[in-house]
Design an enzyme around this catalytic site. Sequence first.
Site, PDB file in Angstrom:
ATOM      1  N   ARG A  94       3.078 -26.325   2.217  1.00 28.87           N
ATOM      2  CA  ARG A  94       3.169 -24.964   1.699  1.00 28.87           C
ATOM      3  C   ARG A  94       4.623 -24.502   1.637  1.00 28.87           C
ATOM      4  NH1 ARG A  94       2.591 -20.481   4.856  1.00 28.87           N
ATOM      5  NH2 ARG A  94       1.233 -21.580   6.314  1.00 28.87           N
ATOM      6  N   TYR A 146       0.856  -9.485 -22.085  1.00 26.47           N
ATOM      7  CA  TYR A 146      -0.349 -10.248 -21.745  1.00 26.47           C
ATOM      8  C   TYR A 146      -1.327  -9.382 -20.957  1.00 26.47           C
ATOM      9  CZ  TYR A 146      -3.140 -13.543 -18.969  1.00 26.47           C
ATOM     10  OH  TYR A 146      -4.165 -14.192 -18.329  1.00 26.47           O
ATOM     11  N   ASP A 220       9.403 -12.984 -19.365  1.00 27.26           N
ATOM     12  CA  ASP A 220       8.351 -13.986 -19.479  1.00 27.26           C
ATOM     13  C   ASP A 220       8.656 -14.809 -20.730  1.00 27.26           C
ATOM     14  OD1 ASP A 220       6.031 -15.456 -19.987  1.00 27.26           O
ATOM     15  OD2 ASP A 220       4.731 -13.926 -19.102  1.00 27.26           O
ATOM     16  N   LYS A 245       1.011 -23.352 -20.171  1.00 29.26           N
ATOM     17  CA  LYS A 245       1.078 -23.336 -21.628  1.00 29.26           C
ATOM     18  C   LYS A 245       1.993 -24.448 -22.156  1.00 29.26           C
ATOM     19  CE  LYS A 245      -1.439 -19.564 -21.110  1.00 29.26           C
ATOM     20  NZ  LYS A 245      -1.243 -19.133 -19.734  1.00 29.26           N
TER      21      LYS A 245
END
Length: 432
Positions: A94, A146, A220, A245
């Site tokens: 982690r 978005y 973004d 994406k």
Amino acid sequence: MTPPGPLSNHIKPGISSVEASNTDSVAVSPTVTELSDAEIDGYLPQDRHFATRALHSGYTPSDNEYMAVVPPIVLSTTFEQLSPAVPKKYEYSRSGNPMRDVLEKCLASLDNGKYGLCFASGLGALTAIVSLFQSGDHIVCVDDVYGGTNRYLQKIAAKFNVTTTFFDFEDLTKLPNLIKPATKLVLLECPTNPLLKVIDIEAISAAVKAVNKETLILVDNTFLTSYFQKPLNLGADMSMYSLTKYMNGHADVIMGAVVMNDETLYENLKFMQYATGIVPSPFDCYLVDRSLKTLKLRMQEHMKNGLTVAKFLESHPMVEKVLYPGLKSHPNYDLAKKQWSGCSGMLAFYLKGDLEVCKRFLKKLKYFMTAESLGGYESLVEIPSLMTHASVPAEVRKELGITDNLIRVSVGLEAAEDLVEDFNQALNSIKE
């Protein structure tokens, strides 16, 4: 063996040859011409060393004892320590993992940044960033954004009294009045989702910093990737991605990332990555790192196909308007040429007709699949008002222009002539 024929010879299961022949009789198939150099050039010079950095940044075979050309995937969740609280390098996946380190370094290099951090999703990256703030802090966000980002800011961040003002960044005259001492973040998408507006990152960054130097600029960059746009070069503090994406490009990984130059910001955000646990798996990091090796080639093809499809749609009588910054008809065409080194395969268009007509149109498509997401090798279509932006209040969608006849398209890597033929037969089939 007979070579592949036109689209009508490659009908998807469930679509009869009778349907195909009926659509053929409606109109003659359009002719797809080669794009001229002027249409695909004229942007900022493309990064000549991008492919080299994509292949070599973050890892060399000497980094491991086997001299493996491909970085090894380390799946171990924990690592033996030299003595209590004295790890050799890693202690728990982690907080750090060899494969994640490779990917983060490569991503930083591609964005001309110093530091990269990966998260379990793009929204996970945004969650970690907003976690840096406290009650009473303020965010200014582009209004055409978005749907998941809109939902997070309004439904979750607001619960902790982190407020958001949504703003149309095409009108910069009002921007300085929105930046207050409590404004910690300006969040941009470029181009915006789903209306493909082009945001002047350099002008906005300068205007914001002139009012409050401490306000962070976050872009973004999912729709363009670091190959076509480098937000850090334009004054942004952070470049954020849904790696799901284009960066991964194969529709098989969900992941997000942030790239930055400021060391203090990096350390604070790295702590949030560790403390919130929003981390990706080592195997998924391997998949994205592998995909980055072909990003340049894929984006070049997405651009060619996107422009070809956009030009065809603009010529069809059933299409009301096409939104694609690579077209001269786009109001931000000149800004795109000034700020980008190319366009992706993302576009949107308004169909002449109501929602039922749009649904019929989508059902007639053979190669374009109706699905959310974008940026994969496959071509996708969706109706934002029902799908990706359904969480945006109806009155806001209406004001922005996200109507039921708006269709968003992610143009994939199929043969351009097949994609044009597919749209042509589907559009012709819904004519009154």
